[in-house]
Design a protein around this motif. Structure first.
Motif: not given
Length: 252
Positions: A161-172
């Motif tokens: 599992t990889v969770v992003h708690y915040d929105l990443p900077a870009s799709l890349d």
């Protein structure tokens, strides 16, 4: 990738790679990156300046990864979702957050919930980062909460599992970070917790990431004034630019 898009603030030393290649007499080059867009590939080709590259692109699709977006209404709601996800996860889990403050807050939250976890960010001492990474990589701790400082060269096969708690900077960036899941080819989940106001944080980061046209115009005027209007030599310009880099990118 670091000679095109990331080197300016992530791996500044890579910006010297091209001049180093010239010093070695322009040897045969193998350039590797996991997520280059067509624009980045074109820029890498321009930076290397060795003629047309033979590009081998195997694509970005990995069928064992499942992607989910979970909308949340508040920080408290986001934290509840995160706790539920981590408690229900198997194998190892990475939780990515955009700021050091969020990493520290989530680490404290996990301690309060009795969830074994470690944390990793660029403001920690090298010894503490190494200890956190070793604990996660050896399986001693199943969860690591980290900024994007954690990830380069990480190849742990059982990250489920990889969770992003915040929105990443870009799709890349999102593909890079989420792609650390399922390296063993088995099924893995990539989950983004989305709160609308998260976009404001990334806009703030982007606004301060690179100098503006006015910044460079001001630099040119200051250099011209410092030289009394006479042409500057290459060494003088190089010294001035290095000073500017230390101001805008102090980690370099």
């Amino acid at each position: 990738h670091c000679i095109s898009q990331w080197g300016h603030d992530f791996r500044p030393a890579y910006l010297d790679a091209v001049s180093a290649l010239r010093a070695f007499g322009s040897p045969t080059i193998l350039a590797l990156t996991a997520t280059a867009t067509p624009d980045v590939i074109a820029d890498i080709e321009r930076q290397l300046a060795v003629g047309p590259l033979r590009v081998i692109n195997t694509g970005a699709h990995r069928p064992n990864l499942s992607y989910y977006v979970r909308p949340v209404s508040s920080d408290a709601d986001k934290q509840r979702h995160l706790i539920d996800i981590v408690r229900g996860a198997t194998g190892s889990t990475i939780v990515y957050a955009a700021t050091v403050r969020h990493v520290d807050a989530l680490h404290a939250l996990f301690r309060g919930e009795g969830i074994p976890a470690t944390s990793y960010h660029g403001r920690q001492r090298a010894f503490d980062r190494a200890r956190a990474q070793d604990a996660f990589m050896t399986g001693a701790v199943p969860v690591i909460i980290a900024t994007n400082a954690f990830g380069m060269g990480i190849d742990k096969p059982d990250i489920r599992t990889v969770v992003h708690y915040d929105l990443p900077a870009s799709l890349d960036v999102y593909y890079q970070e989420s792609g650390r899941a399922g390296r063993d080819g088995e099924a893995a989940d990539c989950i983004l917790l989305f709160q609308r106001r998260d976009r404001n944080l990334q806009r703030f980061f982007m606004a301060g990431r690179y100098p503006t046209h006015d910044d460079f115009s001001a630099l040119i005027e200051r250099l011209r004034a410092a030289s009394g209007g006479s042409p500057l030599g290459v060494d003088e310009i190089r010294t001035a630019v290095r000073k500017v880099v230390r101001v805008w990118w102090p980690t370099s």
